[in-house]
Structure formats: structure tokens, C-alpha cells
Enzyme design. Structure first.
Site, PDB file in Angstrom:
ATOM      1  N   GLY A 107       0.794  -1.222   0.000  1.00 17.15           N
ATOM      2  CA  GLY A 107       0.000   0.000   0.000  1.00 17.15           C
ATOM      3  C   GLY A 107       0.828   1.274   0.000  1.00 17.15           C
ATOM      4  O   GLY A 107       2.021   1.285  -0.306  1.00 17.15           O
ATOM      5  N   ILE A 108       0.180   2.368   0.362  1.00 20.06           N
ATOM      6  CA  ILE A 108       0.831   3.674   0.373  1.00 20.06           C
ATOM      7  C   ILE A 108       1.984   3.710   1.371  1.00 20.06           C
ATOM      8  O   ILE A 108       3.060   4.226   1.087  1.00 20.06           O
ATOM      9  CB  ILE A 108      -0.192   4.785   0.703  1.00 20.06           C
ATOM     10  CG1 ILE A 108      -1.212   4.917  -0.431  1.00 20.06           C
ATOM     11  CG2 ILE A 108       0.508   6.111   0.959  1.00 20.06           C
ATOM     12  CD1 ILE A 108      -0.610   5.325  -1.764  1.00 20.06           C
TER      13      ILE A 108
ATOM     14  N   GLY B 277      -4.406  17.348   4.876  1.00 21.13           N
ATOM     15  CA  GLY B 277      -5.304  16.283   5.318  1.00 21.13           C
ATOM     16  C   GLY B 277      -5.474  15.185   4.300  1.00 21.13           C
ATOM     17  O   GLY B 277      -4.815  15.162   3.252  1.00 21.13           O
TER      18      GLY B 277
ATOM     19  N   HIS C  46      22.411   3.721  31.763  1.00 23.75           N
ATOM     20  CA  HIS C  46      23.230   4.934  31.647  1.00 23.75           C
ATOM     21  C   HIS C  46      24.487   4.625  30.847  1.00 23.75           C
ATOM     22  O   HIS C  46      25.097   3.573  31.043  1.00 23.75           O
ATOM     23  CB  HIS C  46      23.618   5.433  33.043  1.00 23.75           C
ATOM     24  CG  HIS C  46      24.562   6.596  33.014  1.00 23.75           C
ATOM     25  ND1 HIS C  46      24.133   7.887  32.779  1.00 23.75           N
ATOM     26  CD2 HIS C  46      25.911   6.659  33.174  1.00 23.75           C
ATOM     27  CE1 HIS C  46      25.174   8.698  32.806  1.00 23.75           C
ATOM     28  NE2 HIS C  46      26.271   7.978  33.057  1.00 23.75           N
TER      29      HIS C  46
END
Length: 464
Positions: A40-41, A270, A443
Site C-alpha cells: 500500500g501507500i 489532510g 546509563h
């Protein structure tokens, strides 16, 4: 004779192909119908290739700032054709990956235009030839497309949608981006880093208006520092497209109209759901503002017809569509899946600096009646961020003051799109500040800013 299946999926984007795979895993005879490219897109023209473009722009940016890291890089240049070629290669690789997954899961692929022709019936047309398919369940996953401006249709030459912007015929010199949502601001960031003079026009009073107000303010300041022109509370009144450029009339927040000349325009105002000509009206499938209405398990008002992804309600995000693909397949198989909770869906914008968020903004939490505790921790207090030369950004967390529930988290800065999932898991597990405070963060990492933000909400931050 029509081919018969347990499940047919119409559309093979991140919602559709995941729905097909999960259906096949559950033992359902499954087919997928796609009119263009598997994936798809998102995989071919959206999420993935844009990130490849942005990666090239990011590296180009670092090359230009090599001196900041004690390095030397001379005669630096960018080849837009090569950048686009790499992006298309990434998209092709992902497309081939989806093709492999269809074969692996024994999913039948029908290429062509699909249309519902009746309850449990779907036709597929390609090159003037049609074939009929039938199934007990049909999943509509047709996605959406870019919305055009009524007074300036995208022509692919001077006025672009996201699709044109991914394969430019030439590098813009002076670019106007209309809309500062995720798509608009990502392309603004890309072309700015690649050397274009970029102006962003946003009709709302701030950029990325769905984000927390502090994130919007920080991003606007960062973009201006990078050289962009940002116009909020503004709108494009008129575009005059010529052979060599575009004249734009822009009405500012003061009501005055200013005229500007641009080489190209990207329209990012949009989306429009792809619901036309697929037989929804004939079957009486309910929609609102063009988007298909579904229940929490993605079922429409018509038995045997389901819908997922951008063709349904917001948020219009690939990962939301994929999760709905799993929900709908399991619902069809009688597995009684958990319904989607949109409050736990993260959003990511891959501009520079990156944005990531989940849950309620501070303003939305207060509107909902919560008494809140808010913690913010700037990246300038984080050792890893400073060492990376990426001390621009912050992490913000929002808690219910009464219960300690994590209501929302909002981040801007380096690699925050990779870190937001920590908060998303926390929200899904209904965590409180206590669990987050007692979590040990490694860390040195930028993720330590997440821990410090939680501590800050309760007056316990250690490094600021």
C-alpha cells in the site's frame, strides 16, 4: 465459478496485509486484493520511503556540521536523484518482503480494482477483465489519499502532494509547505536540510497542532533557528501556477495578505478516505464524513463486512491500522480480542528534531477534568544527549494527581520516536508513577530523560 474464501481483504497496506497474515495464521482461507503495489501507500509511497529520504537529509546535515564533532568534510554536496533512487530502492525491498509474506502464508493475491457487488461478493477488474470472488467475511482496508486544495489541484510539476514530493523532478529552490501536520512538517524538514528555502503556512495557531503546546512551541523555535519561515494562524488565499513557479497570496494572522513567489508548493492539508466506487453505498454501509463507521472489533453495520485503517476513524496511523488488522482477524476467528484503546496509540513525527507522544496533552487532560502533575526534563541535563551533540529537546510526562495514572507523555529531540514505546507499554499496563520511578534506566542513554521527567512531576528530579 467464483473463487470462495473465508476472508477477502480489500487493500494491502499495513492494515490489510497484516489482517491477511493473521487470518491465514488462524487457519482461514484468505485472499487479498490490491490495485497497485503490495504494501500500500505506507510501504511504497509513505512511511518507509519518507524515512529513507529523511535519513539522507540527516546525514547531509551532520556532514555540514562535521566541525562540531572535531571532523573535517569538504566540498559537500547532495545529489537529489541519488537520494530519491535510494528511497525507491528501500520501498522496493519492502514491497518484495510483503510479496514473500503472502506466499509464505499461502495468501492468494488478486491484482486489480476491487468492488463489493453484494453481501459476501467482490469483483476484481484488471485490464478490462473481471473475476468474481466470494467470502464469508470481507475486510475493507482501502486507506486514504492526500486532500487537494479546491483552488489549486496538484499537478506534479509545481504543486505537489506527498507522492510528488518523494520523487521530485527537480530540487525546489524556494518551497511553500501548506499544512504543518506530520506529513507537511517532515517534508519541510527534509527539503530544508537539503538546502531549499522553506516557508510553512499553518491555519491553526501553532505548528503540529495535535501535539502538546510545549512541543509545538519548541518545534517552531527550532525550525526558525534552522532558517525556515513559519506562519501560523495563516492561510493560502490563492495560488497562481506558472511555468517557472507559483505565486501565493497568504493571509496572515493580522488579516493582511502578503504575496510570495515560490518554485514549488507541497499541499499537506489532510486526507480523503478511499471509499468511492467500491460498492459501499449499494450495501448500505454506514459512514461519517466519508469514513466507515465500525464497532470496537472493526465490524461495520453490515454483517460480514469489516473495515480497518485510514478508511475508518482517526488516528490515521499505520501502526493503528496494523493492530486493527490483528483485531479483525481474531474477531472473525472467534477469538474475542481486546478492543483498540486509542489513548494508548503513540504518534511519531520524523522532522528535525523528532516528535513522539502518547495519551493526553496537558490541555486535554485538564479539559477532561483531571487534576494533573506535570514533569519536564530538558535534554541539556542528559549526558548522552550532550555527548551526541543533540542537547536540543525535552521529555514531558502528565499524571493524574489523585491516582498517579500516566495520562500522557510528550517528547521532542533526538531518537524520541524510538523511546516513546516505553511510555506506551506503561500506559497499556496501566502503570502509575511509582512503577516508573522504580524502573532502572540504563546509563548513559537519552532514555534517562524519561525517568527524570517522571521524577520531576513529583519534585524529585536529580539532574536539573
Amino acid at each position: 465459478m467464483a473463487e470462495n474464501y473465508d476472508v477477502i481483504v480489500l487493500g494491502s497496506g499495513p492494515g490489510g496485509y497484516v489482517a491477511a497474515i493473521r487470518s491465514a495464521q488462524l487457519g482461514l482461507k484468505t485472499a487479498i486484493v490490491e490495485r497497485e503495489n503490495l504494501g500500500g501507500i505506507c510501504l511504497n509511497w509513505g512511511c518507509i520511503p519518507t524515512k529513507a529520504l529523511l535519513r539522507s537529509a540527516e546525514i547531509f546535515h551532520y556532514m555540514q556540521h562535521a566541525k562540531d564533532y572535531g571532523l573535517a568534510a569538504e566540498k559537500i554536496s547532495a545529489d537529489i536523484e541519488a537520494v530519491v533512487k535510494r528511497s525507491r530502492g528501500v520501498a522496493k525491498q519492502l514491497n518484495q518482503g510483503v510479496t514473500h509474506l503472502m506466499k509464505k502464508n499461502k495468501i492468494t493475491v488478486h491484482m486489480g480494482d476491487g468492488k463489493l457487488t453484494g453481501k459476501g461478493k467482490l469483483s476484481v477488474t484488471k485490464d478490462g477483465k473481471s473475476e468474481e470472488l466470494t467470502a464469508r467475511n470481507i475486510i475493507v482496508a482501502t486507506g486514504a489519499r492526500a486532500r487537494d486544495l479546491p483552488f489549486a489541484k496538484a499537478d506534479g510539476k509545481r504543486v505537489w502532494t506527498y507522492r510528488h514530493a518523494m520523487t521530485p523532478s527537480e530540487m525546489p529552490t524556494k518551497l511553500l509547505v501548506i499544512g504543518s501536520g506530520a506529513i507537511g512538517i517532515e517534508f519541510a524538514s527534509f527539503y530544508n536540510d537539503m538546502g531549499a528555502d522553506v516557508t510553512v503556512v499553518e491555519m491553526m495557531d501553532r505548528v503540529v497542532p495535535v501535539e502538546d503546546a510545549d512541543v509545538s512551541a519548541f518545534l517552531e523555535k527550532a525550525l526558525k533557528k534552522q532558517g525556515m519561515t513559519i506562519m501560523t494562524g495563516a492561510g493560502v488565499e490563492k495560488l497562481e501556477v506558472g511555468a517557472n513557479g507559483v505565486k501565493a497570496a497568504i493571509k496572515g494572522k493580522d488579516g493582511k495578505v502578503v504575496n510570495g513567489d515560490f518554485s514549488h508548493v507541497i499541499v499537506a492539508v489532510g486526507i480523503v478516505p478511499n471509499t468511492e466506487n467500491i460498492g459501499l453505498e449499494e450495501l448500505g454501509i454506514k459512514s461519517e464524513r466519508g469514513h466507515i463507521v465500525t464497532d470496537p472489533t472493526c465490524k461495520t453495520n453490515v454483517d460480514g463486512i469489516w473495515a480497518i485503517g485510514d478508511v475508518t476513524a482517526p488516528p490515521w496511523l499505520a501502526h493503528k491500522a496494523s493492530h486493527e488488522g490483528v483485531i479483525v482477524a481474531e474477531a472473525i476467528a472467534g477469538k474475542h480480542p481486546h478492543a483498540m484503546d486509542v489513548r494508548n496509540i503513540p504518534g511519531c513525527t520524523y522532522c528535525h528534531p523528532q516528535i513522539a507522544s502518547v495519551g493526553l496533552t496537558e490541555a486535554k487532560a485538564k479539559e477532561a477534568g483531571y487534576e494533573v502533575k506535570v514533569g519536564m526534563f530538558p535534554f541539556i541535563g542528559n549526558g548522552k544527549a550532550i555527548a551526541l551533540g543533540e542537547a536540543e529537546g525535552f521529555t514531558k510526562t502528565i499524571f493524574d494527581a489523585k491516582t498517579g495514572e500516566l495520562l500522557g507523555a510528550h517528547m521532542i529531540g533526538a531518537e524520541v520516536t524510538e523511546m516513546i514505546q516505553g511510555y506506551t507499554i506503561g500506559k497499556t499496563l496501566e502503570t502509575t508513577e511509582a512503577e516508573l520511578m522504580h524502573t532502572v534506566f540504563p546509563h548513559p542513554t537519552i532514555s534517562e530523560s524519561m525517568h527524570e521527567s517522571v521524577l520531576a512531576a513529583y519534585g524529585r528530579a536529580l539532574h536539573i
